[in-house]
Design a protein around this motif. Structure first.
Motif, PDB file in Angstrom:
ATOM      1  N   LEU B  33       0.831  -1.214   0.000  1.00 51.52           N
ATOM      2  CA  LEU B  33       0.000   0.000   0.000  1.00 51.52           C
ATOM      3  C   LEU B  33       0.858   1.254   0.000  1.00 51.52           C
ATOM      4  O   LEU B  33       0.584   2.209  -0.708  1.00 51.52           O
ATOM      5  N   LYS B  36       2.086   2.609  -3.351  1.00 50.03           N
ATOM      6  CA  LYS B  36       1.187   3.174  -4.361  1.00 50.03           C
ATOM      7  C   LYS B  36       1.455   4.667  -4.535  1.00 50.03           C
ATOM      8  O   LYS B  36       1.764   5.354  -3.570  1.00 50.03           O
ATOM      9  N   GLN B  38      -0.480   7.163  -4.870  1.00 51.27           N
ATOM     10  CA  GLN B  38      -1.312   8.068  -4.070  1.00 51.27           C
ATOM     11  C   GLN B  38      -0.899   8.092  -2.602  1.00 51.27           C
ATOM     12  O   GLN B  38      -1.372   8.930  -1.840  1.00 51.27           O
ATOM     13  N   MET B  39      -0.029   7.160  -2.191  1.00 54.10           N
ATOM     14  CA  MET B  39       0.454   7.173  -0.810  1.00 54.10           C
ATOM     15  C   MET B  39       1.762   7.957  -0.672  1.00 54.10           C
ATOM     16  O   MET B  39       2.298   8.085   0.426  1.00 54.10           O
ATOM     17  N   ALA B  40       2.292   8.460  -1.781  1.00 54.26           N
ATOM     18  CA  ALA B  40       3.505   9.272  -1.682  1.00 54.26           C
ATOM     19  C   ALA B  40       3.176  10.537  -0.893  1.00 54.26           C
ATOM     20  O   ALA B  40       2.077  11.080  -1.023  1.00 54.26           O
ATOM     21  N   LEU B  41       4.108  10.990  -0.060  1.00 53.16           N
ATOM     22  CA  LEU B  41       3.835  12.158   0.777  1.00 53.16           C
ATOM     23  C   LEU B  41       3.511  13.370  -0.092  1.00 53.16           C
ATOM     24  O   LEU B  41       2.667  14.173   0.247  1.00 53.16           O
TER      25      LEU B  41
ATOM     26  N   LYS C 304      -0.540  10.172   5.937  1.00 51.78           N
ATOM     27  CA  LYS C 304      -1.247   9.534   4.831  1.00 51.78           C
ATOM     28  C   LYS C 304      -1.693   8.170   5.319  1.00 51.78           C
ATOM     29  O   LYS C 304      -0.866   7.374   5.789  1.00 51.78           O
ATOM     30  N   VAL C 305      -2.985   7.918   5.207  1.00 47.78           N
ATOM     31  CA  VAL C 305      -3.529   6.662   5.697  1.00 47.78           C
ATOM     32  C   VAL C 305      -4.290   5.979   4.569  1.00 47.78           C
ATOM     33  O   VAL C 305      -5.175   6.578   3.954  1.00 47.78           O
ATOM     34  N   ALA C 306      -3.913   4.749   4.283  1.00 48.22           N
ATOM     35  CA  ALA C 306      -4.581   3.997   3.217  1.00 48.22           C
ATOM     36  C   ALA C 306      -5.889   3.432   3.738  1.00 48.22           C
ATOM     37  O   ALA C 306      -5.951   2.885   4.835  1.00 48.22           O
ATOM     38  N   GLY C 308      -8.923   0.820   2.660  1.00 51.58           N
ATOM     39  CA  GLY C 308      -9.192  -0.240   1.696  1.00 51.58           C
ATOM     40  C   GLY C 308      -7.936  -0.494   0.882  1.00 51.58           C
ATOM     41  O   GLY C 308      -6.824  -0.348   1.384  1.00 51.58           O
ATOM     42  N   SER C 309      -8.110  -0.827  -0.405  1.00 55.13           N
ATOM     43  CA  SER C 309      -6.924  -1.166  -1.178  1.00 55.13           C
ATOM     44  C   SER C 309      -6.395   0.011  -1.991  1.00 55.13           C
ATOM     45  O   SER C 309      -5.232   0.021  -2.359  1.00 55.13           O
ATOM     46  N   ASP C 310      -7.225   1.029  -2.275  1.00 59.76           N
ATOM     47  CA  ASP C 310      -6.759   2.093  -3.159  1.00 59.76           C
ATOM     48  C   ASP C 310      -7.027   3.510  -2.670  1.00 59.76           C
ATOM     49  O   ASP C 310      -6.515   4.452  -3.240  1.00 59.76           O
ATOM     50  N   ASP C 311      -7.881   3.682  -1.661  1.00 63.60           N
ATOM     51  CA  ASP C 311      -8.202   5.030  -1.207  1.00 63.60           C
ATOM     52  C   ASP C 311      -7.186   5.509  -0.168  1.00 63.60           C
ATOM     53  O   ASP C 311      -6.568   4.697   0.515  1.00 63.60           O
ATOM     54  N   VAL C 312      -7.045   6.829  -0.076  1.00 60.76           N
ATOM     55  CA  VAL C 312      -6.064   7.399   0.854  1.00 60.76           C
ATOM     56  C   VAL C 312      -6.626   8.675   1.487  1.00 60.76           C
ATOM     57  O   VAL C 312      -7.215   9.511   0.804  1.00 60.76           O
ATOM     58  N   ASP C 314      -5.391  12.079   3.401  1.00 59.47           N
ATOM     59  CA  ASP C 314      -4.190  12.892   3.606  1.00 59.47           C
ATOM     60  C   ASP C 314      -4.566  14.028   4.563  1.00 59.47           C
ATOM     61  O   ASP C 314      -5.442  14.831   4.261  1.00 59.47           O
ATOM     62  N   HIS C 336      -8.385  10.697  -1.325  1.00 59.70           N
ATOM     63  CA  HIS C 336      -8.180  10.112  -2.659  1.00 59.70           C
ATOM     64  C   HIS C 336      -9.148   8.949  -2.808  1.00 59.70           C
ATOM     65  O   HIS C 336      -9.029   7.944  -2.124  1.00 59.70           O
ATOM     66  N   GLN C 338     -10.402   6.238  -5.311  1.00 57.33           N
ATOM     67  CA  GLN C 338     -10.128   5.538  -6.561  1.00 57.33           C
ATOM     68  C   GLN C 338     -11.445   4.926  -7.021  1.00 57.33           C
ATOM     69  O   GLN C 338     -11.803   3.823  -6.624  1.00 57.33           O
TER      70      GLN C 338
END
Lengths: 296, 75, 458
Positions: B33, B36, B38-41, C304-306, C308-312, C314, C336, C338
């Motif tokens: 995760l 990915k 979108q997880m880049a700072l 930054k916290v994920a 599920g598998s694709d959402d984030v 910030d 974010h 997805q």
């Protein structure tokens, strides 16, 4: 193989050969110092033999044998194995179940010896309940394999070994390097004379035409074996089996060679391409990778 | 003097953040995760630069995420 | 037969990074650049500043964690900008001696370009109740920056960079360096960086003397400089598989010319504008002046916290304080989402508030801040500015971004942001019926911007 280790000094570089993983492993090291090449070569061999010992499915005294004999008991895995299983899980998911490390059981009924012996559908159907990663309870780092199921990391083991040995050598050697385990290889360059490593890729059918490629960074892997097939009623059955049906994939290329940043990526691309059968080339085009496929 | 007190509080917070490292054990295979995009700072550096320039020219604060300069005459 | 997930290559690359701990590169023949392009269109309400800003960013990976980044930004601004004078119930006319001189000279010589540029600045009038805006605001800015990253030994990573920026009346050069070290199997990264910036300010018509009158525009220098030194300590920590956090402590010291050479202040006596003895019929406006030094401390915390598998999610927070008396809080939230393989949405909210600088004044009070004796002005304070940037206000930003990732390293995105300030200043009371009575002296800004971006491999 009747040798254990061989060091050759060539034109400006050293070559190391040792047997492992059912092939002759080769290292090209861009140094004129044989002592350095010897020490790097011996460490590479130790690492390769370690990986082979640990993950080979042909042994009955290693981790894989232990997992396959657990009879439904949970096995707690070490970091390295957890990493590999997690990798395989990702690829299984991304490939809609085509890439499956539990599919090795099918070899019990499919013997690709060039004969016309096809297994009965009943034999295949009897195996299918024991195949499929979705039947496995995987809670990293704990793996619970239902009794009767088996795993086999052969599909990624050699490529993984190439990448590991490559990283190991890079720790102590800054120069250009080629790690080649029977055609699955990874390169780092350019050499001190400015040239890249010359790599030959079989272009059409085995041995017929070879394309010379200069690789200064990246990896190459080939999947497929034109010697392993079954022929019946004019239909050629490749040794690429679809774990979801238990049958060979129709119209697969004889072999596929792919370039990717790492050997394991190249290996996964080439393996999945074969599983796409007639769509192998379309699949690779869509992935935007450089490849060579051999048909005919 | 409020500044000094403030800095010492900040340093303490930093020490707490660094102390967290002792209990974190994210293994390489658990980085799926985190890897990915979108997880880049800073997942879109151009967007960040645009916004920082706009806020630099309208507000008295700048920087924090990165350097607060700006090379802009809009004093 | 097709795979459902066409992003297989991306997933494979991620899984490989996880397995081997590093990302490999391919270099078989030609190299590859990651090209990011974007255009920003910025617009303030009430005909204030409009800007168009294209950017080109090139990144190239040379293997072994070495990479080069090049960026070119062009910024074109037009419109009107608050000149700093107070809003009043009377017509105000602003006449600058130097610009008026240039204007009459241009008229004699028939220089249309010069007239176009300085015609407005020479003299313009503001209707009662309107915010005094200088209508001649026009500038363009070009910035070029470059950065290089490479490993230093086994555990350190070095980053070197520089930037050149040029405007009509301003130029800037800066260099920066940062060093980072990973600990705890790359779960912790500590970095230390510094940035040095050298600016030259060369306003049209020379640098106005502090508290000199706008009409006379007394000047004793053509240009001045400013130096900024920044120091930043950062810690990035992977908390678990879903959570990464970053904490920065920033210190900044700037010294030199920090005033805005175009900004003025009204002089007010008992709520009425004071007349300019030198120019009968006009009011008196004095050029602002700010301290020569400024020290800032900022704290920045990002998570930054994920999901599920694709959402984030910030979440960022910044606290800044400086010795000008400005304290600010900034909260930034982005989600974010997805929505599909080839589309994502990012709603965004930002809250900002700041206290006013100690020397912020909406206008100068005669007898308190300055004393006007006919043609002679005696300032009692050394600094004052009515720049709205230094006032007390809060601001909300609402935004939405839509991104269309097409394949690995190829994406189109569109973003809209809306920004609105709220006045937090306490207005000084003025007598009923005076020039300033009933007028809000801080004008909350409303702005919106649209950004279109395209990123691809070349």
């Amino acid at each position: 193989m009747d040798f254990e280790f061989q060091l050759t000094q060539s034109d400006g570089y050293c070559r190391v050969n040792f047997p492992a993983m059912a092939c002759v492993c080769e290292l090209l090291i861009d140094t004129t110092d044989p002592t350095l090449a010897l020490s790097l070569g011996l460490r590479a061999r130790t690492e390769t033999w370690r990986i082979e010992q640990k993950f080979s499915r042909y042994r009955n005294d290693n981790l894989i044998a232990h997992i396959n004999r657990a009879q439904g008991q949970a096995v707690t895995l070490d970091d390295e194995t957890t990493g590999l299983i997690q990798f395989a899980t990702e690829i299984w998911e991304a490939s809609d179940g085509r890439f499956d490390i539990t599919s090795g059981l099918l070899r019990k009924v499919w013997r690709f010896d060039g004969s016309d012996h096809l297994p009965d559908q009943t034999e295949i159907a009897a195996l299918l309940p024991h195949i499929g990663w979705d039947r496995v309870d995987w809670q990293p780092p704990q793996l619970t394999l239902p009794a009767g199921m088996e795993i086999d990391l052969g599909g990624i083991g050699k490529e993984y070994a190439v990448d590991r040995v490559f990283a190991l050598l890079q720790e102590d050697f800054d120069g250009a390097l080629l790690v080649n385990f029977g055609g699955d290889l990874r390169a780092h360059g350019p050499r001190t004379d400015g040239s890249g490593w010359q790599v030959g890729v079989e272009k059409v059918a085995a041995g017929q035409s070879i394309e010379q490629l200069t690789l200064s960074q990246g990896a190459l892997a080939t999947s497929g074996d034109s010697q392993r097939f079954l022929l019946r009623d004019g239909v050629r059955y490749s040794h690429i089996l679809d774990p979801r049906s238990g049958w060979p994939v129709a119209d697969a290329p004889r072999s596929v060679t792919v370039i990717a940043p790492t050997c394991i990526q190249a290996g996964v691309f080439s393996t999945l391409a074969l599983m796409m059968g007639a769509g192998a080339e379309d699949f690779l085009d869509e992935q935007g990778v450089k490849y060579w496929s051999v048909r005919a | 003097m409020t500044h000094l007190r403030f800095i010492s509080r900040a340093v303490l917070l930093l020490a707490v953040a660094a102390g967290l490292s002792g209990c974190a054990g994210v293994k390489p295979w658990e980085r799926d995760l985190l890897a990915k995009p979108q997880m880049a700072l800073d997942s879109d550096p151009l967007q960040t630069a645009f916004d920082e320039h706009i806020y630099f020219s309208k507000e008295a604060s700048s920087g924090g995420r990165g350097f607060g300069g700006g090379g802009c005459g809009c004093n | 037969m097709q795979l459902k997930d066409k992003q297989l290559g991306t997933r494979l690359a991620l899984a490989t990074t996880a397995l081997l701990g590093i990302q490999g590169q391919v270099q078989a023949g030609d190299g590859d650049w990651l090209v990011s392009t974007a255009v920003l269109s910025y617009s303030e309400s009430d005909g204030r500043v409009q800007a168009v800003e294209p950017v080109l960013n090139l990144t190239r990976d040379f293997g072994d964690e070495r990479s080069l980044n090049l960026r070119l930004v062009y910024d074109s601004l037009t419109g009107s900008s608050p000149n700093g004078a107070a809003r009043a119930n009377v017509v105000q006319t602003f006449t600058s001696a130097s610009a008026a001189g240039r204007k009459s000279r241009a008229e004699e010589e028939g220089d249309d370009d010069e007239l176009e540029e300085y015609g407005d600045r020479g003299s313009y009038s503001i209707a009662p109740g309107d915010l005094p805006l200088d209508p001649s605001f026009q500038d363009s800015r070009t910035v070029f920056s470059a950065g290089w990253t490479q490993p230093l030994g086994d555990v350190y990573k070095l980053n070197l960079g520089g930037a050149l920026s040029s405007e009509g009346d301003f130029s800037s050069i800066s260099i920066n360096a940062a060093i980072a070290r990973d600990f705890n199997s790359k779960n912790t990264t500590v970095s230390l960086g510094t940035n040095l910036e050298f600016d030259t300010i060369k306003p049209e018509g020379g640098l106005p003397d502090a508290f000199s009158s706008y009409a006379s525009h007394d000047t004793s220098a053509a240009e001045d400089t400013k130096q900024v030194a920044d120091l930043m300590l950062g810690v990035t920590q992977v908390i678990n598989r879903r959570w990464i956090t970053q904490f920065n402590l920033g210190l900044s010291q700037s010294s030199g010319y920090q005033s805005d050479p175009y900004k003025i202040l009204s002089v007010v006596d008992n709520g009425n504008l004071v007349a300019d003895a030198a120019n009968p019929g006009d009011y008196l406006y004095l050029f602002e002046n700010r301290p020569e030094d400024r020290q800032k401390v900022s704290l920045y915390w990002q998570n930054k916290v994920a999901i599920g598998s694709d959402d984030v999610i910030d979440i960022g927070y910044r606290y800044m304080t400086d010795d000008w008396g400005v304290n600010s809080h900034t909260l930034d939230l982005t989600y974010h989402w997805q929505a599909g393989e080839h589309v994502y949405f990012e709603p965004h909210y930002r809250y900002y508030e700041q206290t006013a600088a100690d020397f912020y004044k909406p206008y100068l009070v005669n007898g308190e801040d300055v004393s006007v004796y006919g043609l002679y002005v005696d300032p009692h304070i050394s600094e004052a500015s009515s720049d709205p940037r230094l006032a007390a206000f809060s601001a909300n930003t609402y935004g939405l971004k839509v991104g269309f990732p097409m394949r690995q390293d190829e994406e189109i995105s569109v973003r809209v942001e809306y920004y609105q300030q709220q006045d937090n200043n306490t207005a000084p009371a003025v007598p009923e019926g005076s020039d300033l009575y009933g007028q809000q002296q801080f004008s909350p800004l409303k702005a919106s911007w649209v950004q279109v971006g395209y990123r691809f491999r070349w």
